[in-house]
Design an enzyme around this catalytic site. Sequence first.
Site, short mmCIF file in Angstrom:
data_model
loop_
_atom_site.label_atom_id
_atom_site.label_comp_id
_atom_site.label_asym_id
_atom_site.label_seq_id
_atom_site.Cartn_x
_atom_site.Cartn_y
_atom_site.Cartn_z
N ARG A 142 -98.87 72.45 21.59
CA ARG A 142 -99.58 72.87 22.79
C ARG A 142 -99.10 74.27 22.51
O ARG A 142 -100.44 75.12 22.73
CB ARG A 142 -99.20 72.25 24.31
CG ARG A 142 -99.92 72.92 25.42
CD ARG A 142 -99.42 72.47 26.48
NE ARG A 142 -99.82 71.05 26.54
CZ ARG A 142 -98.96 70.12 27.01
NH1 ARG A 142 -97.66 70.20 26.94
NH2 ARG A 142 -99.41 68.86 27.07
N ARG A 163 -88.97 79.45 31.29
CA ARG A 163 -89.12 78.03 31.81
C ARG A 163 -88.37 77.21 31.04
O ARG A 163 -88.04 76.13 31.78
CB ARG A 163 -90.41 77.75 31.80
CG ARG A 163 -91.43 78.80 32.66
CD ARG A 163 -93.17 78.22 33.09
NE ARG A 163 -93.67 77.80 31.71
CZ ARG A 163 -94.31 78.98 31.09
NH1 ARG A 163 -94.22 79.82 31.58
NH2 ARG A 163 -94.98 78.65 30.01
N TYR A 219 -89.74 90.71 18.48
CA TYR A 219 -88.87 92.31 17.92
C TYR A 219 -90.14 93.38 17.55
O TYR A 219 -91.14 93.39 17.95
CB TYR A 219 -88.25 91.69 16.52
CG TYR A 219 -87.14 92.41 16.05
CD1 TYR A 219 -86.51 93.19 16.88
CD2 TYR A 219 -86.93 92.68 14.53
CE1 TYR A 219 -85.24 93.90 16.34
CE2 TYR A 219 -85.95 93.47 14.15
CZ TYR A 219 -85.09 94.08 14.83
OH TYR A 219 -84.13 94.91 14.44
N ARG A 249 -83.26 106.13 22.84
CA ARG A 249 -84.05 106.43 21.84
C ARG A 249 -84.31 104.82 21.31
O ARG A 249 -83.93 104.14 20.46
CB ARG A 249 -82.99 106.79 20.46
CG ARG A 249 -84.04 107.19 19.28
CD ARG A 249 -82.98 107.41 18.26
NE ARG A 249 -82.25 106.43 17.90
CZ ARG A 249 -82.74 105.44 17.17
NH1 ARG A 249 -84.13 105.48 16.60
NH2 ARG A 249 -82.26 104.34 16.71
N LYS A 309 -83.20 91.64 20.54
CA LYS A 309 -82.20 91.34 19.34
C LYS A 309 -81.41 90.04 19.78
O LYS A 309 -81.29 89.10 18.89
CB LYS A 309 -81.09 92.28 19.68
CG LYS A 309 -81.79 93.75 19.14
CD LYS A 309 -81.63 93.77 17.68
CE LYS A 309 -82.09 95.34 17.26
NZ LYS A 309 -81.93 95.56 15.65
N GLU A 321 -77.32 99.52 20.68
CA GLU A 321 -78.44 99.59 20.17
C GLU A 321 -79.23 100.67 20.97
O GLU A 321 -79.17 100.87 22.22
CB GLU A 321 -79.12 98.24 20.49
CG GLU A 321 -80.32 97.81 19.95
CD GLU A 321 -80.33 97.58 18.49
OE1 GLU A 321 -81.46 98.22 17.71
OE2 GLU A 321 -79.49 97.04 17.86
N ASP A 322 -79.79 101.72 20.11
CA ASP A 322 -80.86 102.48 20.66
C ASP A 322 -80.25 103.52 21.43
O ASP A 322 -80.97 103.88 22.29
CB ASP A 322 -82.10 102.06 21.04
CG ASP A 322 -83.11 101.18 19.99
OD1 ASP A 322 -82.66 101.30 18.83
OD2 ASP A 322 -83.98 100.50 20.31
N ASN A 325 -78.87 109.72 18.84
CA ASN A 325 -78.11 109.84 17.63
C ASN A 325 -76.53 110.28 18.08
O ASN A 325 -75.70 109.94 17.64
CB ASN A 325 -78.81 111.05 16.86
CG ASN A 325 -80.05 110.39 16.29
OD1 ASN A 325 -80.13 109.15 15.97
ND2 ASN A 325 -80.77 111.24 15.67
N ASP A 348 -76.24 98.73 15.35
CA ASP A 348 -77.10 98.09 14.28
C ASP A 348 -78.05 99.29 13.77
O ASP A 348 -78.36 99.04 12.58
CB ASP A 348 -78.02 97.01 15.07
CG ASP A 348 -78.76 96.31 14.27
OD1 ASP A 348 -78.29 95.90 13.22
OD2 ASP A 348 -80.03 96.54 14.42
N ASP A 349 -78.32 100.13 14.67
CA ASP A 349 -79.26 101.35 14.09
C ASP A 349 -78.53 102.09 12.79
O ASP A 349 -79.19 102.70 11.96
CB ASP A 349 -79.50 102.50 15.30
CG ASP A 349 -80.07 101.82 16.26
OD1 ASP A 349 -81.44 101.07 15.99
OD2 ASP A 349 -79.82 101.71 17.52
N ALA A 377 -82.75 112.76 8.97
CA ALA A 377 -81.03 113.08 8.93
C ALA A 377 -80.29 112.44 10.04
O ALA A 377 -79.38 113.07 10.45
CB ALA A 377 -80.83 114.62 8.38
N GLU A 384 -78.95 108.98 12.67
CA GLU A 384 -78.26 107.81 12.54
C GLU A 384 -78.32 107.00 11.55
O GLU A 384 -77.75 106.24 10.68
CB GLU A 384 -77.86 107.23 14.03
CG GLU A 384 -79.43 106.52 14.56
CD GLU A 384 -79.03 106.04 15.82
OE1 GLU A 384 -78.17 105.02 16.20
OE2 GLU A 384 -79.46 106.78 16.77
N ALA A 385 -79.86 106.62 11.34
CA ALA A 385 -80.32 105.52 10.10
C ALA A 385 -79.99 106.19 8.85
O ALA A 385 -79.61 105.74 7.90
CB ALA A 385 -81.72 105.23 10.46
N ASN A 418 -89.93 102.60 12.58
CA ASN A 418 -90.74 101.80 13.60
C ASN A 418 -90.96 102.34 14.83
O ASN A 418 -90.51 103.47 15.05
CB ASN A 418 -89.72 100.81 13.95
CG ASN A 418 -89.33 99.56 12.88
OD1 ASN A 418 -90.02 99.14 11.97
ND2 ASN A 418 -88.13 99.46 12.75
N ASN A 458 -86.27 94.45 7.45
CA ASN A 458 -85.78 94.21 8.84
C ASN A 458 -84.33 93.87 9.25
O ASN A 458 -83.91 93.13 8.41
CB ASN A 458 -86.66 92.91 8.99
CG ASN A 458 -86.90 92.83 10.39
OD1 ASN A 458 -85.74 92.75 11.40
ND2 ASN A 458 -87.97 92.40 10.98
#
Length: 583
Positions: free
Chosen positions: A69, A93, A114, A167, A185, A257-258, A261, A280-281, A314, A316-317, A422, A467
């Site tokens: 459904r 629910r 996500y 961020r 996440k 997370e986020d 920097n 994670d970043d 340049a 954190e990622a 992203n 990802n």
Amino acid sequence: MLSRLRTTWSLRPSVSICRRAHTKEKGKPLMLNPRTNKGMAFSLEERQILGIHGLLPPKVETQNLQTWRFQNNLKKMTDPLQKYIYLMGIQERNERLFYRVLMEGIEELMPIVYTPTVGLACTQYGNIFRRPKGLFISILDRGHVRSILDNWPETNVSAVVVTDGERILGLGDLGVYGMGIPVGKLCLYTACAGIRPEKCLPVVIDVGTDNETLLKDPLYMGLYQKRDRSQAYDDLIDEFMEAVVDKYGHGTLIQFEDFGNHNAFRFLRKYREKYCTFNDDIQGTAAVALAGLLAARRAVGIPITEQRVLFLGAGEAALGIANLIVMAMMETGLAQAEARKKIWMYDKDGLLVKGRPQESDIDQKPFVHDSPGNIESFLDAVNTIKPTAIIGVAGAGHLFTHDVIKAMGTLNERPIIFALSNPTNKAECTAEEAYTLTDGRCLFASGSPFSPVTLSDGRVFTPGQGNNSYIFPGVALAVILSGVRHISDTVFLEAAKTLAEQVTDKELKEGRLYPPLSNIREVSLQMAVKVVEYVYAKGMAFHYPEPMDKNGFVRATVWNTDYDSFLPDTYDWPGVSFSPKTS
């Protein structure tokens, strides 16, 4: 229709043993609790015993029919935000049904729960708010964080995802609206790695926001103040970390997370040797990007030590990826200094070189090199440095211009082009641009999903999505199960290698650098097994005795979506008589 439905669902193996669960709740509260609610799947006996008979229509449905459904309703929706609201409504629910729907449609629904749709949901958080999820801790709560944690109904939390909302993806400072990120996440902790949802806690730290639009919005739900950047902010984070381990134990995983920097790197350095934590970043993004490079290495036949990588961005990622690439190069025998020379970075102020007016921070300095010449644009940097790979993590969008992509195609037989920013509209280029402008020769990956690309000659390429969900659920499961207290970067190096190994030669020929998302549960479990093996071998695990069959150990813990039975456990007392004995 029903016959087709039976045929479809007959493919799902039935469960021969129904788990029994005890619940103190009865009546309407039982149905309002998403953890115990089964909707119309309560049996007649359960309805009568639990005091809910008559509170539901008389029909008893299977979870299969319920899933069909909701899947059918989702297919009728075209607006991603509408799908997000609908899915989150299911979660509010009926938790097991939500995860069943999510897991069976993971490839289509991950972009909803996500990135990229979760970013849109965060910007609209005040408009779509229905029911609060997670814990909200503000700067005004200093000195009382532990009492707030005590208000959380679950007493056995194993994983916490926390953000301060500064961020959010490529969208900037969203303040308390960033709660959508830890919620999303942790959905993937469960859907991808089978971590029990009641063991997961999403948290947002509200210290204000510098987003003027939100500060003027009457629907904004956070503090109406500029972001606190004083010592009080650091004291609040310290108190939060101490409160978590005091309540849930030193082995509790805390994922950052986020964060902005500066704070992201600061807190990683500050806490990584004291708590079980990762960012994670920085580290998750690094592992998934390195996995893509390692998979691409198989396609191009060039060892990782001979790659020259140019980053757009340049922060954190970029720095997380760069440092993990250096570790991978060092593992194959290259000296650290030589490995760093193969990595260049270009940010909003230009190429990271010695003597430029903008001073580099402490984390950037290992990748600051002598100037290679007059570089006025990213295209100049490509033509001068001649990279084998360009990796975009600037969050600015569309900066891999047609000229940049063509230059990469001229310089390399198989150029590696990773547009990882992203959400989708922030990607440095599209998959179609990358494949078309390199005549299908490039190895492409993006942070957000792109559809398959068909070239004019009929060739079809399926772009890989770099990802982070390929990494953090499996790593988290392994860390929780093995009792790791401090997560080394070598864990993420091991995770990257494991992910790259799971890409088949057939998938590489299709243009994939990652396994299909539809297989992410198996990918995550295999990664967890490998990481568990690694941490025990390196003496990093604290849960003993060490399991001999680590594959069986990991898989035995995986949570599934089948409903529990709430019927009482009835049995006989054989041979017992309650009649008095007569002589």
